[in-house]
Design an enzyme around this catalytic site. Structure first.
Site, PDB file in Angstrom:
ATOM      1  N   SER A 117       0.844  -1.198   0.000  1.00 23.81           N
ATOM      2  CA  SER A 117       0.000   0.000   0.000  1.00 23.81           C
ATOM      3  C   SER A 117       0.877   1.245   0.000  1.00 23.81           C
ATOM      4  O   SER A 117       2.096   1.166   0.181  1.00 23.81           O
ATOM      5  CB  SER A 117      -0.938  -0.006   1.197  1.00 23.81           C
ATOM      6  OG  SER A 117      -0.327   0.592   2.298  1.00 23.81           O
ATOM      7  N   SER A 118       0.235   2.396  -0.182  1.00 20.51           N
ATOM      8  CA  SER A 118       0.992   3.641  -0.351  1.00 20.51           C
ATOM      9  C   SER A 118       1.716   4.045   0.936  1.00 20.51           C
ATOM     10  O   SER A 118       2.564   4.932   0.891  1.00 20.51           O
ATOM     11  CB  SER A 118       0.062   4.753  -0.809  1.00 20.51           C
ATOM     12  OG  SER A 118      -0.975   4.915   0.123  1.00 20.51           O
ATOM     13  N   CYS A 119       1.392   3.402   2.070  1.00 21.53           N
ATOM     14  CA  CYS A 119       2.066   3.777   3.328  1.00 21.53           C
ATOM     15  C   CYS A 119       3.532   3.371   3.339  1.00 21.53           C
ATOM     16  O   CYS A 119       4.264   3.725   4.254  1.00 21.53           O
ATOM     17  CB  CYS A 119       1.341   3.213   4.530  1.00 21.53           C
ATOM     18  SG  CYS A 119       1.431   1.418   4.632  1.00 21.53           S
TER      19      CYS A 119
ATOM     20  N   TYR B 249       3.812  -1.950  10.054  1.00 24.68           N
ATOM     21  CA  TYR B 249       3.124  -2.521   8.890  1.00 24.68           C
ATOM     22  C   TYR B 249       3.867  -2.162   7.599  1.00 24.68           C
ATOM     23  O   TYR B 249       4.134  -3.018   6.744  1.00 24.68           O
ATOM     24  CB  TYR B 249       1.694  -1.965   8.846  1.00 24.68           C
ATOM     25  CG  TYR B 249       0.893  -2.425   7.666  1.00 24.68           C
ATOM     26  CD1 TYR B 249       0.310  -3.687   7.659  1.00 24.68           C
ATOM     27  CD2 TYR B 249       0.728  -1.622   6.540  1.00 24.68           C
ATOM     28  CE1 TYR B 249      -0.417  -4.131   6.574  1.00 24.68           C
ATOM     29  CE2 TYR B 249       0.009  -2.051   5.451  1.00 24.68           C
ATOM     30  CZ  TYR B 249      -0.566  -3.302   5.479  1.00 24.68           C
ATOM     31  OH  TYR B 249      -1.291  -3.740   4.382  1.00 24.68           O
TER      32      TYR B 249
ATOM     33  N   LYS C  34       5.836  -4.526   4.732  1.00 29.42           N
ATOM     34  CA  LYS C  34       5.566  -4.474   3.286  1.00 29.42           C
ATOM     35  C   LYS C  34       6.838  -4.143   2.497  1.00 29.42           C
ATOM     36  O   LYS C  34       7.066  -4.692   1.423  1.00 29.42           O
ATOM     37  CB  LYS C  34       4.488  -3.421   2.995  1.00 29.42           C
ATOM     38  CG  LYS C  34       3.104  -3.827   3.483  1.00 29.42           C
ATOM     39  CD  LYS C  34       2.584  -4.977   2.656  1.00 29.42           C
ATOM     40  CE  LYS C  34       1.244  -5.460   3.127  1.00 29.42           C
ATOM     41  NZ  LYS C  34       0.790  -6.653   2.399  1.00 29.42           N
TER      42      LYS C  34
ATOM     43  N   HIS D  45     -12.171   3.546   6.835  1.00 25.42           N
ATOM     44  CA  HIS D  45     -11.497   4.625   6.124  1.00 25.42           C
ATOM     45  C   HIS D  45     -12.499   5.726   5.799  1.00 25.42           C
ATOM     46  O   HIS D  45     -13.695   5.571   6.018  1.00 25.42           O
ATOM     47  CB  HIS D  45     -10.866   4.085   4.840  1.00 25.42           C
ATOM     48  CG  HIS D  45      -9.733   3.148   5.104  1.00 25.42           C
ATOM     49  ND1 HIS D  45      -9.639   1.905   4.533  1.00 25.42           N
ATOM     50  CD2 HIS D  45      -8.653   3.285   5.907  1.00 25.42           C
ATOM     51  CE1 HIS D  45      -8.542   1.301   4.969  1.00 25.42           C
ATOM     52  NE2 HIS D  45      -7.930   2.112   5.797  1.00 25.42           N
TER      53      HIS D  45
HETATM   54  N1  NAP Z   1      -8.195  -1.670   1.528  1.00 26.47           N
HETATM   55  C1  NAP Z   1      -7.438  -0.709   1.018  1.00 26.47           C
HETATM   56  O1  NAP Z   1      -7.834   0.468   0.913  1.00 26.47           O
HETATM   57  C2  NAP Z   1      -6.070  -1.036   0.495  1.00 26.47           C
HETATM   58  C3  NAP Z   1      -5.390  -0.024  -0.145  1.00 26.47           C
HETATM   59  C4  NAP Z   1      -4.139  -0.264  -0.625  1.00 26.47           C
HETATM   60  C5  NAP Z   1      -3.566  -1.518  -0.461  1.00 26.47           C
HETATM   61  N2  NAP Z   1      -4.224  -2.513   0.166  1.00 26.47           N
HETATM   62  C6  NAP Z   1      -3.495  -3.786   0.341  1.00 26.47           C
HETATM   63  O2  NAP Z   1      -4.164  -4.913  -0.170  1.00 26.47           O
HETATM   64  C7  NAP Z   1      -3.866  -6.051   0.648  1.00 26.47           C
HETATM   65  C8  NAP Z   1      -5.176  -6.675   1.098  1.00 26.47           C
HETATM   66  O3  NAP Z   1      -5.931  -5.694   1.810  1.00 26.47           O
HETATM   67  P1  NAP Z   1      -7.510  -5.812   2.035  1.00 26.47           P
HETATM   68  O4  NAP Z   1      -8.002  -4.443   2.238  1.00 26.47           O
HETATM   69  O5  NAP Z   1      -8.110  -6.683   1.003  1.00 26.47           O
HETATM   70  O6  NAP Z   1      -7.505  -6.567   3.454  1.00 26.47           O
HETATM   71  P2  NAP Z   1      -8.653  -7.475   4.091  1.00 26.47           P
HETATM   72  O7  NAP Z   1      -9.976  -7.095   3.542  1.00 26.47           O
HETATM   73  O8  NAP Z   1      -8.435  -7.452   5.571  1.00 26.47           O
HETATM   74  O9  NAP Z   1      -8.269  -8.922   3.547  1.00 26.47           O
HETATM   75  C9  NAP Z   1      -7.120  -9.592   3.974  1.00 26.47           C
HETATM   76  C10 NAP Z   1      -7.344 -11.066   3.779  1.00 26.47           C
HETATM   77  O10 NAP Z   1      -6.179 -11.773   4.258  1.00 26.47           O
HETATM   78  C11 NAP Z   1      -6.611 -12.897   4.984  1.00 26.47           C
HETATM   79  N3  NAP Z   1      -5.623 -13.283   5.998  1.00 26.47           N
HETATM   80  C12 NAP Z   1      -4.986 -12.480   6.881  1.00 26.47           C
HETATM   81  N4  NAP Z   1      -4.209 -13.228   7.675  1.00 26.47           N
HETATM   82  C13 NAP Z   1      -4.359 -14.520   7.285  1.00 26.47           C
HETATM   83  C14 NAP Z   1      -3.836 -15.749   7.728  1.00 26.47           C
HETATM   84  N5  NAP Z   1      -2.978 -15.819   8.760  1.00 26.47           N
HETATM   85  N6  NAP Z   1      -4.214 -16.886   7.099  1.00 26.47           N
HETATM   86  C15 NAP Z   1      -5.082 -16.842   6.082  1.00 26.47           C
HETATM   87  N7  NAP Z   1      -5.623 -15.707   5.610  1.00 26.47           N
HETATM   88  C16 NAP Z   1      -5.263 -14.554   6.213  1.00 26.47           C
HETATM   89  C17 NAP Z   1      -7.885 -12.443   5.666  1.00 26.47           C
HETATM   90  O11 NAP Z   1      -8.620 -13.567   6.039  1.00 26.47           O
HETATM   91  P3  NAP Z   1      -9.924 -13.453   7.001  1.00 26.47           P
HETATM   92  O12 NAP Z   1     -11.021 -13.073   6.053  1.00 26.47           O
HETATM   93  O13 NAP Z   1     -10.071 -14.805   7.577  1.00 26.47           O
HETATM   94  O14 NAP Z   1      -9.584 -12.388   8.019  1.00 26.47           O
HETATM   95  C18 NAP Z   1      -8.536 -11.612   4.561  1.00 26.47           C
HETATM   96  O15 NAP Z   1      -9.303 -12.413   3.707  1.00 26.47           O
HETATM   97  C19 NAP Z   1      -3.004  -5.546   1.796  1.00 26.47           C
HETATM   98  O16 NAP Z   1      -1.658  -5.801   1.507  1.00 26.47           O
HETATM   99  C20 NAP Z   1      -3.244  -4.059   1.809  1.00 26.47           C
HETATM  100  O17 NAP Z   1      -2.122  -3.330   2.241  1.00 26.47           O
HETATM  101  C21 NAP Z   1      -5.478  -2.304   0.654  1.00 26.47           C
END
Ligand code: NAP
Length: 323
Positions: free
Chosen positions: A108-110, A137, A141, A180
Site C-alpha cells: 500500500s501507499s504507506c 506494517y 511491506k 477509512h
Molecule cells: N483496503 C485498502 O484500501 C487497500 C489499499 C491499498 C492496499 N491494500 C493492500 O491490499 C492487501 C489486502 O488488503 P484488504 O483491504 O483486502 O484486506 P482485508 O480485507 O483485511 O483482507 C485480507 C485477507 O487476508 C486474509 N488473511 C490475513 N491473515 C491470514 C492468515 N494468517 N491466514 C489466512 N488468511 C489470512 C484475511 O482472512 P480473514 O477473512 O479470515 O480475516 C482476509 O481475507 C493488503 O496488503 C493491503 O495493504 C489495501
C-alpha cells in the site's frame, strides 16, 4: 495466464482478494485456487509449503495481509509486523520452491515516506522517514518488496510488488470506529438518510485531497499486470530499481467533494457540516501512476459510478442496520 492456468489468490475473502476473485471468474478462468483461513493458516509455514507442493499454482496473487486502521496499528504493532512478515515470507518462498511463474505482492501507499513528493513516484521508496503510526506494517511491506527483488536477482524469478492507492468497494469495512474516510462518509450519510437528520458532520476542514480507486478497477489492474506479455513485463524488472508499480487513478478530490458526491449518490438533501476541531490528516496523498499508464492501463470507473455501485450493494445493509 491461460484460462485453465492454476491461479492462487491468497486472501480471497478480503476487499482486494475478493475483487480479484470476481474479476478472474468474470473472465472465465477455471482453475482458481482459494483457501479460507480455517482451511489454511498462512502463518503456518508447514501448511503453506504442503499446500503449494500439492496444488502447484502457476500464478499467485498475494492479497492476504493483516490490515487495520490507525487504532489497530497503534495497539498491536507487534502483531502487524510479525504476521505480515511471516505470511508473505511463507508464500513468496513456497512460490519460488514450487516454480510459480508470476507472483503479484500487494502492498500500500504507506510504504512511501511521510513527506514523499506528490504525486508519489515509485522512486520515493526509502528516501525519508515513514509515517510513525503504521511504521511496523509499512516496514513489513517494504521487506516484502525487497524479498521479491532479492528472489528475482538471486533466483531469476519475476515477482512484482503492486502498491494500490486508497480503495473502496462493496466488501469494505463500514464500522465507524475503524473504517477509512469513504466508507465512514457512506455510513454517516446513510444514517442521516434513515433518521431524516438535517446535517451530516464531516471530520476536519474538508480541504485535504485524497485519491480513491474502485476495488473492481484495482482487480482489473492486477489481472492486467499478471497478463502482460513477456516484453512489457520484463520492463518492470531491472537491476537498479525494485520491482514496484503504483496502482491508482492519478486523480484526487477534496474531502468536501467526496462528501458531496456521497450525498448525491445517497439522495441526501441535508447540509454537510465540517468540524474543523477534528484532525485533517495529511493534506494530500496521490500516487504517481505514470509507469502503469505507460504500460497501457487506465481506471474506468468514475468516483460517481463507483460510489453509486457501492451504494446499490450496501444500502440495504446500512439502512436497516441496528444501532
Ligand atoms: N483496503 C485498502 O484500501 C487497500 C489499499 C491499498 C492496499 N491494500 C493492500 O491490499 C492487501 C489486502 O488488503 P484488504 O483491504 O483486502 O484486506 P482485508 O480485507 O483485511 O483482507 C485480507 C485477507 O487476508 C486474509 N488473511 C490475513 N491473515 C491470514 C492468515 N494468517 N491466514 C489466512 N488468511 C489470512 C484475511 O482472512 P480473514 O477473512 O479470515 O480475516 C482476509 O481475507 C493488503 O496488503 C493491503 O495493504 C489495501
Amino acid at each position: 495466464m491461460n484460462k485453465d492456468s492454476r491461479i492462487y489468490i491468497a486472501g480471497h475473502r478480503g476487499l482486494v482478494g475478493s475483487a480479484i476473485h470476481r474479476e478472474l471468474q468474470r473472465l472465465g478462468y477455471t482453475s482458481i485456487l482459494t483457501r479460507t483461513r480455517q482451511e489454511l493458516d498462512l502463518l503456518d509455514a508447514d501448511a503453506v509449503y504442503a499446500f503449494f507442493a500439492k496444488e502447484k499454482p502457476e500464478y499467485v496473487f498475494l492479497a492476504a495481509a493483516k490490515v487495520g486502521g490507525i487504532l489497530a496499528n497503534n495497539t498491536y504493532p507487534a502483531d502487524f509486523i510479525r504476521d505480515n512478515i511471516i505470511l508473505q515470507t511463507n508464500i513468496i518462498d513456497a512460490a519460488y520452491k514450487n516454480d510459480v511463474a508470476r507472483l503479484l505482492f500487494l502492498g500500500s501507499s504507506c510504504i512511501y515516506p511521510k513527506l514523499a513528493p506528490q504525486p508519489m513516484p515509485e522512486s520515493s521508496l526509502l528516501t525519508g522517514p515513514l509515517e510513525p503510526t503504521n511504521r511496523p506494517y509499512a516496514l513489513a511491506k517494504i521487506a516484502g518488496i525487497e524479498m521479491c527483488w532479492s528472489y528475482n536477482r538471486q533466483y531469476g524469478t519475476k515477482y512484482l510488488a503492486a502498491m494500490p492507492t486508497n480503495l473502496y468497494g462493496p466488501g469494505d469495512n463500514y464500522d465507524l470506529a475503524s473504517s477509512h474516510v469513504l466508507p465512514a462518509l457512506i455510513r454517516k450519510t446513510a444514517e442521516a438518510v434513515r433518521g431524516n437528520a438535517p446535517t451530516v458532520t464531516v471530520w476536519g476542514t474538508g480541504t485535504p485531497r485524497r485519491e480513491l480507486l474502485y476495488s473492481d478497477d484495482l482487480a482489473q489492474a492486477c489481472v492486467f499486470l499478471m497478463n502482460l506479455d513477456e516484453a512489457r513485463y520484463a520492463t518492470l524488472f531491472t537491476e537498479s530499481d525494485p520491482p514496484l508499480i503504483n496502482i491508482g487513478t492519478g486523480e484526487d478530490v477534496t474531502i468536501r467533494e467526496l462528501a458531496e458526491t456521497v450525498a448525491r449518490a445517497l439522495g441526501y438533501k441535508g447540509d454537510l457540516v465540517f468540524d474543523a476541531t477534528k484532525p485533517d490528516g495529511t493534506p494530500r496523498k496521490l500516487m504517481d501512476v505514470s509507469r502503469l499508464h505507460a504500460l497501457g492501463w487506465h481506471h474506468t470507473t468514475t468516483l460517481e459510478q463507483g460510489i453509486e455501485e457501492t451504494w446499490e450493494q450496501v444500502s440495504e445493509q446500512l439502512l436497516t442496520r441496528a444501532e
